[in-house]
Design an enzyme around this catalytic site. Sequence first.
Site, mmCIF file in Angstrom:
data_model
loop_
_atom_site.group_PDB
_atom_site.id
_atom_site.type_symbol
_atom_site.label_atom_id
_atom_site.label_comp_id
_atom_site.label_asym_id
_atom_site.label_seq_id
_atom_site.Cartn_x
_atom_site.Cartn_y
_atom_site.Cartn_z
ATOM 1 N N HIS A 126 0.862 -1.181 0.000
ATOM 2 C CA HIS A 126 0.000 0.000 0.000
ATOM 3 C C HIS A 126 0.907 1.242 0.000
ATOM 4 C CE1 HIS A 126 -2.790 2.932 1.871
ATOM 5 N NE2 HIS A 126 -3.757 2.155 1.431
ATOM 6 N N ASP A 204 2.782 -4.753 8.037
ATOM 7 C CA ASP A 204 1.580 -3.944 7.865
ATOM 8 C C ASP A 204 0.384 -4.881 8.031
ATOM 9 O OD1 ASP A 204 -0.695 -2.816 6.812
ATOM 10 O OD2 ASP A 204 0.255 -2.015 5.019
ATOM 11 N N GLN A 207 -4.891 -5.121 7.017
ATOM 12 C CA GLN A 207 -5.969 -5.995 6.538
ATOM 13 C C GLN A 207 -6.019 -7.322 7.287
ATOM 14 O OE1 GLN A 207 -8.269 -4.975 4.624
ATOM 15 N NE2 GLN A 207 -7.352 -3.141 3.731
ATOM 16 N N LYS A 230 -10.568 -0.372 10.712
ATOM 17 C CA LYS A 230 -10.785 -1.561 9.870
ATOM 18 C C LYS A 230 -11.154 -2.785 10.702
ATOM 19 C CE LYS A 230 -7.361 -0.211 6.355
ATOM 20 N NZ LYS A 230 -8.127 0.382 5.264
ATOM 21 N N CYS A 369 -4.761 2.549 -3.558
ATOM 22 C CA CYS A 369 -3.479 3.029 -2.987
ATOM 23 C C CYS A 369 -2.365 2.007 -3.182
ATOM 24 C CB CYS A 369 -3.618 3.390 -1.512
ATOM 25 S SG CYS A 369 -4.753 4.724 -1.213
HETATM 26 N N1 C6P Z 1 -6.454 0.522 2.754
HETATM 27 C C1 C6P Z 1 -8.332 0.220 1.263
HETATM 28 O O1 C6P Z 1 -9.433 0.539 0.804
HETATM 29 P P1 C6P Z 1 -4.955 3.750 7.123
HETATM 30 O O2 C6P Z 1 -5.447 4.637 6.021
HETATM 31 O O3 C6P Z 1 -3.718 4.307 7.767
HETATM 32 O O4 C6P Z 1 -5.993 3.348 8.091
HETATM 33 O O5 C6P Z 1 -4.524 2.367 6.422
HETATM 34 C C2 C6P Z 1 -3.619 2.377 5.354
HETATM 35 C C3 C6P Z 1 -3.439 1.012 4.809
HETATM 36 C C4 C6P Z 1 -2.220 0.383 4.964
HETATM 37 N N2 C6P Z 1 -2.005 -0.854 4.530
HETATM 38 C C5 C6P Z 1 -2.954 -1.558 3.908
HETATM 39 C C6 C6P Z 1 -2.677 -2.960 3.465
HETATM 40 C C7 C6P Z 1 -4.212 -0.986 3.710
HETATM 41 O O6 C6P Z 1 -5.160 -1.699 3.103
HETATM 42 C C8 C6P Z 1 -4.458 0.337 4.140
HETATM 43 C C9 C6P Z 1 -5.757 1.005 3.871
HETATM 44 C C10 C6P Z 1 -7.757 1.028 2.403
HETATM 45 O O7 C6P Z 1 -7.710 -0.731 0.824
HETATM 46 C C11 C6P Z 1 -7.754 2.481 2.077
HETATM 47 S S1 C6P Z 1 -6.716 2.872 0.702
#
Ligand code: C6P
Length: 412
Positions: A126, A204, A207, A230, A369
Amino acid sequence: MIPTPPDWAALRADFPILDQHVHGQPLIYFDNAATSQKPRVVIEALRHYYERDNANVHRGIHELSNRSTTAFEAARARAAQFINARSADEIIFTRGTTEGVNLVASSWGLKHLQRGDTILLTEMEHHSNIVPWQLLAERTGAKVAYLPVSGDEGLLDLSRVDEFLTRGVKILSLVHISNSLGTVNPVANLCARARKLGVVTLVDAAQSAGHCPVDVQQIGCDFLAFSGHKICGPTGIGVLYGRAELLEAMPPYQGGGEMILSVEYSGTRFKPAPHRFEAGTPDISGPIGLHVAMDYLDGVGREAIFRHDQELAQYAYEQLAANVPNVRLFGPRHGRAGLVSFLLKDVHAHDVVTLADQAGVALRGGHHCTQPLMHKLGVESTARASFYFYNTKAEVDRFVEVIREVRKFFAV
Ligand code: C6P
């Protein structure tokens, strides 16, 4: 003994938002990878906090401040337990996964990296696990390398790990579950290989944390980041786990109130971790809501959640493949986590998502992203359906029917 499966229908009723119509159709919420919905207990916890306990933490001596501080620190202990950290001192509250990665890149990275060092990522990261490292590379002269992903199935090419994971690598930062492909990466194995070479690791878990058991000791990582929103918690709160030895040796990320032992005009002494990394008034309701969310999820059982989401994703994948001509599916054929990315030939993902929305189905379309990964796959975007434990097989059937209608509309 075989555990009794959760009563999924009863759990679904815990989420008031799901009980509504959108554009005259029952809402089917398949955008859980972007953010999950919140159960009533979390909403109630936030309400209770603001109605009864709201005060600043760590400062006041009065009753409400004590209550807030106790609840805030209890959430930290709960977060440690949620990912099996050895101590609550290894838990830093952040705004989310993005801030967690930025904190490590800024604090650990600026201290330890220099010209010629390598930051190793994967091709499926991401942006929040790419851009902070690119910024760090610009500042230090380090370079960024990417473990390759192979084909539309989107698996890491493990045959090439030795070629990339070499002594010049200072940190390996990789995603546990890909938000675009649904790939589940063998993070424990890769962290073990990194550790043998003295390479620091960051996982990370955006998910994964709310979708399967996540145990930092079993994974063997040095850092792990995830987002509250999430995993049924509020937005604006996240967790960064850092192994105590590393955190203790890291400089502050931001300066301000709350993170100091003493300040003189001539300089400052900082608190130990984790408080050294939490400058200013933190998000207080966030951890309190997150605490309830973690209790809720573990009440359901993350193993059961993973199986449920996997079954829905596998079913969706197979139904799309079998019933929708000219569909291109991304990510692993088997063993995927709870999401499916796809494209209809000659139809933009945004058009698929817009028409699905008219039918009450909330999908996400775009690069998610993960723009470099999209380019690697030769596309600009995909449509994505991402599932959680409150979703049902009947909803997947309706979703597939809607995608068939979209295809007919565009005559492809
Ligand atoms: N993905 C998606 O629709 P934040 O924004 O900090 O809570 O999470 C960022 C992030 C980091 N790593 C992974 C693997 C992610 O999936 C995400 C967030 C969302 O897939 C928003 S782009």
